[in-house]
Scaffold this active site. Structure first.
Site, short mmCIF file in Angstrom:
data_model
loop_
_atom_site.label_atom_id
_atom_site.label_comp_id
_atom_site.label_asym_id
_atom_site.label_seq_id
_atom_site.Cartn_x
_atom_site.Cartn_y
_atom_site.Cartn_z
N LYS A 16 0.88 -1.13 -0.41
CA LYS A 16 0.23 0.22 -0.27
C LYS A 16 0.45 1.19 0.23
CE LYS A 16 -2.43 -1.21 3.52
NZ LYS A 16 -1.80 -2.90 3.91
N ARG A 91 -9.97 -0.24 10.04
CA ARG A 91 -9.85 -1.41 10.01
C ARG A 91 -10.77 -2.39 10.41
NH1 ARG A 91 -4.17 -1.33 10.57
NH2 ARG A 91 -3.48 0.23 10.85
N ARG A 130 12.75 -10.27 4.63
CA ARG A 130 13.23 -8.62 4.11
C ARG A 130 14.99 -8.57 5.51
NH1 ARG A 130 8.11 -5.19 5.76
NH2 ARG A 130 6.71 -5.16 3.70
N ARG A 163 14.42 -7.66 11.10
CA ARG A 163 13.01 -6.42 12.63
C ARG A 163 12.27 -7.36 12.56
NH1 ARG A 163 11.53 -1.63 8.46
NH2 ARG A 163 11.24 -3.14 7.41
N ARG A 174 -0.19 -11.21 12.53
CA ARG A 174 -1.09 -10.14 12.18
C ARG A 174 -1.86 -10.11 11.72
NH1 ARG A 174 3.66 -6.60 9.96
NH2 ARG A 174 2.41 -5.43 9.02
#
Length: 224
Positions: A16, A91, A130, A163, A174
């Site tokens: 996004k 949300r 990542r 991270r 999540r």
């Protein structure tokens, strides 16, 4: 099209932010990310910012009503007269009802809710792959943008780390929250005729081209 009021919607890792940046360049629309405007209000010490900070300092979530007041304040600014790109809100169904009512009071309407759709397996691969330089934060990806030497930054040789938010267990949680609380908004906005689906598995440029085509079609429909 009189206004271009867009809501960006999709799971974490769908891209996004990337698409918002491109839409900003295309249409010169402000990017209204709830986290950004909340931090800015707190930093500037506005009345709403001070109210939000009181909740944050107490370790509490900022109430939806206050977040909506911040959004309303932001989109009422002069630079949002021609439209805006809203990201990070709503949300859930209650938030969607509340922000919809707030828009009605402002006599603003949502042009489209752009759903960037990506399957969970792709999202997990994207996010958990990542890596960042421990020293500079320079980003890498083990599949799509790997370093020349495994585990080391190309620039300064510092160690690459993952991270905490990118760990598989955190990403899975999540996504569970997204499916449970936010995904029902797909049918909510679809029933209102506002939802537009975009295949987020394609390259960022292809996703951008698809969104541009969607918005061009909406403009044509409005002109009829």
């Amino acid at each position: 099209m009189r206004e271009l009021n867009l809501i960006l919607f999709g799971p974490p890792g769908a891209g996004k932010g990337t698409q918002a940046a491109r839409l900003q360049d295309d249409f010169r629309l402000p990017y209204v990310a709830t986290g950004d405007i909340l931090r800015a209000a707190v930093k500037d010490g506005t009345e709403l910012g001070r109210a939000a900070k009181a909740f944050m300092d107490a370790g509490d979530l900022v109430p939806d009503e206050l977040v909506i007041d911040l959004i309303v304040e932001r989109i009422s600014a002069d630079d949002c007269l021609d439209g805006f790109i809203l990201d990070g809100f709503p949300r859930n169904r209650a938030q969607a009802d509340a922000i919809g009512a707030a828009f009605e009071k402002l006599e603003r309407r949502i042009t489209a809710v752009l759903l960037i759709d990506v399957p969970d397996e792709d999202l997990l691969r994207r996010i958990t792959g990542r890596r960042v330089s421990a020293k500079t934060g320079r980003p890498y990806h083990i599949d799509t943008d790997p370093p020349k030497h495994e585990g080391r930054c190309d620039i300064d040789g510092s160690r690459l780390i993952q991270r905490d938010d990118d760990r598989p267990d955190v990403v899975t949680k999540r996504l569970e929250v997204y499916h449970r609380e936010t995904e029902p908004l797909i049918s909510y906005y679809d029933e209102k005729g506002l939802l537009r689906r975009v295949d987020g598995t394609r390259s960022p440029t292809e996703v951008h081209d698809h969104i541009r085509a969607v918005l061009a079609t909406l403009r044509l429909e409005e002109d009829l």
